[in-house]
Design a protein around this motif. Structure first.
Motif, mmCIF file in Angstrom:
data_model
loop_
_atom_site.group_PDB
_atom_site.id
_atom_site.type_symbol
_atom_site.label_atom_id
_atom_site.label_comp_id
_atom_site.label_asym_id
_atom_site.label_seq_id
_atom_site.Cartn_x
_atom_site.Cartn_y
_atom_site.Cartn_z
ATOM 1 N N MET A 17 0.809 -1.217 0.000
ATOM 2 C CA MET A 17 0.000 0.000 0.000
ATOM 3 C C MET A 17 0.843 1.269 0.000
ATOM 4 O O MET A 17 0.481 2.262 -0.649
ATOM 5 N N TYR A 18 1.993 1.296 0.692
ATOM 6 C CA TYR A 18 2.773 2.514 0.842
ATOM 7 C C TYR A 18 4.094 2.498 0.072
ATOM 8 O O TYR A 18 4.645 3.548 -0.234
ATOM 9 N N GLY A 19 4.630 1.344 -0.241
ATOM 10 C CA GLY A 19 5.913 1.281 -0.948
ATOM 11 C C GLY A 19 5.766 1.088 -2.434
ATOM 12 O O GLY A 19 6.727 1.266 -3.178
ATOM 13 N N ARG A 20 4.619 0.727 -2.903
ATOM 14 C CA ARG A 20 4.401 0.483 -4.329
ATOM 15 C C ARG A 20 3.256 1.354 -4.822
ATOM 16 O O ARG A 20 2.312 0.894 -5.452
ATOM 17 N N ARG A 21 3.321 2.676 -4.569
ATOM 18 C CA ARG A 21 2.261 3.581 -4.981
ATOM 19 C C ARG A 21 2.274 3.771 -6.490
ATOM 20 O O ARG A 21 3.317 3.908 -7.106
ATOM 21 N N GLU A 22 1.078 3.810 -7.048
ATOM 22 C CA GLU A 22 0.950 4.001 -8.483
ATOM 23 C C GLU A 22 0.962 5.487 -8.815
ATOM 24 O O GLU A 22 0.875 6.349 -7.947
ATOM 25 N N GLY A 23 1.018 5.818 -10.078
ATOM 26 C CA GLY A 23 1.001 7.215 -10.521
ATOM 27 C C GLY A 23 2.205 7.574 -11.352
ATOM 28 O O GLY A 23 2.307 8.682 -11.854
ATOM 29 N N VAL A 24 3.154 6.642 -11.505
ATOM 30 C CA VAL A 24 4.363 6.900 -12.278
ATOM 31 C C VAL A 24 4.243 6.138 -13.587
ATOM 32 O O VAL A 24 4.074 4.935 -13.592
ATOM 33 N N GLU A 25 4.280 6.784 -14.642
ATOM 34 C CA GLU A 25 4.174 6.170 -15.954
ATOM 35 C C GLU A 25 5.438 6.504 -16.744
ATOM 36 O O GLU A 25 6.111 7.512 -16.521
ATOM 37 N N LYS A 26 5.733 5.652 -17.690
ATOM 38 C CA LYS A 26 6.910 5.826 -18.544
ATOM 39 C C LYS A 26 6.448 6.046 -19.977
ATOM 40 O O LYS A 26 5.698 5.241 -20.505
ATOM 41 N N ARG A 27 6.885 7.115 -20.554
ATOM 42 C CA ARG A 27 6.579 7.390 -21.952
ATOM 43 C C ARG A 27 7.864 7.852 -22.630
ATOM 44 O O ARG A 27 8.529 8.788 -22.162
ATOM 45 N N ASN A 28 8.187 7.206 -23.776
ATOM 46 C CA ASN A 28 9.397 7.519 -24.565
ATOM 47 C C ASN A 28 10.652 7.428 -23.727
ATOM 48 O O ASN A 28 11.568 8.217 -23.850
ATOM 49 N N GLY A 29 10.687 6.489 -22.805
ATOM 50 C CA GLY A 29 11.876 6.277 -22.005
ATOM 51 C C GLY A 29 12.069 7.295 -20.903
ATOM 52 O O GLY A 29 13.108 7.277 -20.251
ATOM 53 N N LYS A 30 11.164 8.216 -20.691
ATOM 54 C CA LYS A 30 11.303 9.214 -19.641
ATOM 55 C C LYS A 30 10.174 9.054 -18.640
ATOM 56 O O LYS A 30 9.075 8.644 -18.966
ATOM 57 N N THR A 31 10.448 9.429 -17.423
ATOM 58 C CA THR A 31 9.480 9.287 -16.331
ATOM 59 C C THR A 31 8.756 10.617 -16.125
ATOM 60 O O THR A 31 9.371 11.658 -15.951
ATOM 61 N N ASN A 32 7.434 10.546 -16.198
ATOM 62 C CA ASN A 32 6.601 11.745 -15.999
ATOM 63 C C ASN A 32 5.821 11.587 -14.707
ATOM 64 O O ASN A 32 5.094 10.634 -14.525
ATOM 65 N N GLU A 33 5.950 12.494 -13.887
ATOM 66 C CA GLU A 33 5.182 12.492 -12.651
ATOM 67 C C GLU A 33 3.863 13.237 -12.927
ATOM 68 O O GLU A 33 3.735 14.437 -12.717
ATOM 69 N N ILE A 34 2.900 12.438 -13.412
ATOM 70 C CA ILE A 34 1.648 13.026 -13.885
ATOM 71 C C ILE A 34 0.868 13.637 -12.729
ATOM 72 O O ILE A 34 0.360 14.764 -12.828
ATOM 73 N N GLN A 35 0.793 12.927 -11.647
ATOM 74 C CA GLN A 35 0.002 13.435 -10.536
ATOM 75 C C GLN A 35 0.586 14.736 -9.980
ATOM 76 O O GLN A 35 -0.136 15.680 -9.665
ATOM 77 N N LEU A 36 1.922 14.763 -9.839
ATOM 78 C CA LEU A 36 2.557 15.985 -9.335
ATOM 79 C C LEU A 36 2.407 17.148 -10.308
ATOM 80 O O LEU A 36 2.234 18.312 -9.906
ATOM 81 N N TYR A 37 2.452 16.860 -11.592
ATOM 82 C CA TYR A 37 2.326 17.924 -12.600
ATOM 83 C C TYR A 37 0.932 18.555 -12.524
ATOM 84 O O TYR A 37 0.779 19.778 -12.515
ATOM 85 N N HIS A 38 -0.091 17.732 -12.470
ATOM 86 C CA HIS A 38 -1.450 18.276 -12.372
ATOM 87 C C HIS A 38 -1.628 19.077 -11.086
ATOM 88 O O HIS A 38 -2.302 20.119 -11.077
ATOM 89 N N HIS A 39 -1.005 18.611 -10.035
ATOM 90 C CA HIS A 39 -1.130 19.326 -8.770
ATOM 91 C C HIS A 39 -0.509 20.719 -8.859
ATOM 92 O O HIS A 39 -1.117 21.719 -8.426
ATOM 93 N N HIS A 40 0.695 20.796 -9.410
ATOM 94 C CA HIS A 40 1.355 22.094 -9.533
ATOM 95 C C HIS A 40 0.623 22.998 -10.509
ATOM 96 O O HIS A 40 0.577 24.228 -10.324
ATOM 97 N N THR A 41 0.055 22.423 -11.557
ATOM 98 C CA THR A 41 -0.700 23.233 -12.511
ATOM 99 C C THR A 41 -1.897 23.880 -11.848
ATOM 100 O O THR A 41 -2.202 25.069 -12.059
ATOM 101 N N ILE A 42 -2.587 23.120 -11.024
ATOM 102 C CA ILE A 42 -3.752 23.675 -10.328
ATOM 103 C C ILE A 42 -3.322 24.784 -9.384
ATOM 104 O O ILE A 42 -3.964 25.849 -9.285
#
Length: 400
Positions: free
Chosen positions: A314-339
């Motif tokens: 539950m705490y060590g394997r949190r989802e939300g990290v995706e890999k696209r074109n070999g780079k790691t995008n922190e999608i959840q953090l990006y949306h948070h900062h955008t808001i």
């Protein structure tokens, strides 16, 4: 009734015809003989309908139910049974006493129309009597216990059995419903009956017809469930419904039975002098530590391991990290900062309304990189409001 057919069975009825059912009826019966008493609905109906209604012409034939119990007890004695098929039928008290004594039976009749009750007392005195040494039990298939208990039917059955036994010194010892012996309730179809066991006894030894039934050859025919041939000259059945089942005849010779052992004598309860008391050895000691480990420690360890594994998932394997074109995008953090950035910008606009509009509202402003492209000067009416902005992390290419 059965008591009127032999010299040893007397009863005294105290004013039943004058005072109705509210009377005390006394019986004297011997041990080992069948007792039968019919609860007549007409007798209790006289209590429910006084003479004034009789002259007025209002007579009823009410449905009645009977409740019987031993005085000061909730049920009947062990040897006594009660049966009533329907509320418009008479009830029967019947049974065979096994030991001398005295029983007081209370009978309550409940009128199902007016819910009135009537009470009757039966005083049954049981006297000792010698058991009949030779007894036989017969099964009557086409009868029910209520149809056998009337005295007239008992006389018919006894007459047939007297011819079979070849003696008139025959007494009915017991009557038992087949359902009490483990029989099944028949279907509600005409011609299907529960069956009744009738046990009779005599001072005379068994007849030849009864002894033939106990022969090995006859028993083999019964065990093979084949059609049994009745011994010649032994079929004494004047009424078809009283015919017996030959393969279910049992003979009892009480003269050959071993007497019951005497009752044990009760001592004083004091140990005799001169002897030492040797107590029994105590059982060996037992180690309960292995049982404690298996039942408590091992399940506790497994529970702790499962809790740690669940916490890691539950705490060590949190989802939300995706890999696209070999780079790691922190999608959840990006949306948070955008808001958060948009919220701060709106607050600044509301605080200073005289400033120029924000860059994010301009037509050629890239909200992600912050770059501003010069407007295109063209007369074409198809100029897009916003240039085709290409996401650098997108997998598709912009159209040219």
């Amino acid at each position: 009734m059965a008591g009127c057919r032999s010299w040893f069975f007397y009863f005294t009825v105290c004013a039943v015809g004058v005072f109705g059912a509210n009377a005390e009826i006394k019986f004297t019966i011997p041990v080992g003989r069948l007792f039968t008493y019919e609860l007549m609905r007409e007798t209790f109906q006289n209590d429910f309908e006084p003479l004034s209604k009789l002259y007025a012409g209002r007579l009823y034939d009410d449905a009645m139910t009977f409740k019987c119990n031993r005085q000061n007890y909730p049920d009947l004695p062990e040897w006594l049974r009660f049966t009533q098929r329907h509320s418009y039928d008479n009830g029967f008290l019947y049974g065979t006493p096994t030991s001398p004594g005295k029983s007081i039976i209370e009978v309550y009749a409940v009128n199902k129309r007016s819910y009135e009750t009537a009470r009757q007392i039966l005083v049954i005195k049981i006297v000792p009597e010698k058991m009949l040494p030779y007894q036989a039990e017969f099964f009557i298939k086409l009868r029910e216990v209520e149809k056998v208990l009337p005295s007239s039917v008992q006389d018919e059955i006894k007459q047939d059995l007297q011819k079979l036994w070849d003696t008139e010194a025959l007494e009915i010892v017991n009557v038992t419903n087949a359902l009490d012996r483990g029989g099944r309730v028949p279907l509600p179809i005409a011609g299907h009956f529960e069956g009744v066991y009738v046990k009779v006894g005599s001072e005379q030894y068994f007849s030849d017809c009864l002894l033939k039934v106990q022969s090995p050859g006859y028993q083999r025919q019964c065990s093979a469930e084949a059609k049994v041939k009745i011994p010649g000259g032994c079929n004494f059945c004047s009424i078809p419904s009283n015919c017996i089942t030959w393969c279910k005849i049992e003979l009892f010779d009480l003269t050959k039975q071993e007497p019951s052992p005497p009752a044990p004598t009760v001592g004083s309860g004091i140990l005799e002098s001169g002897g030492d008391f040797n107590p029994p050895e105590s059982p060996p000691s037992r180690d309960y530590i292995p049982d404690y480990i298996v039942t408590v420690i091992v399940p506790l360890i497994l529970a702790i391991i499962l809790c740690l594994l669940l916490a890691y998932i539950m705490y060590g394997r949190r989802e939300g990290v995706e890999k696209r074109n070999g780079k790691t995008n922190e999608i959840q953090l990006y949306h948070h900062h955008t808001i958060l950035d948009n919220t701060d910008e709106l607050r600044n606009m509301s605080g200073n309304r005289g400033v120029s509009p924000p860059l994010s509202t301009l037509p050629m402003f890239n909200s992600r990189t912050g770059e501003r492209a010069p407007p295109l000067h063209s007369d074409s009416p198809t100029i897009p409001l916003i240039m085709a902005q290409h996401d650098p992390y997108s997998d598709t290419l912009p159209r040219k």
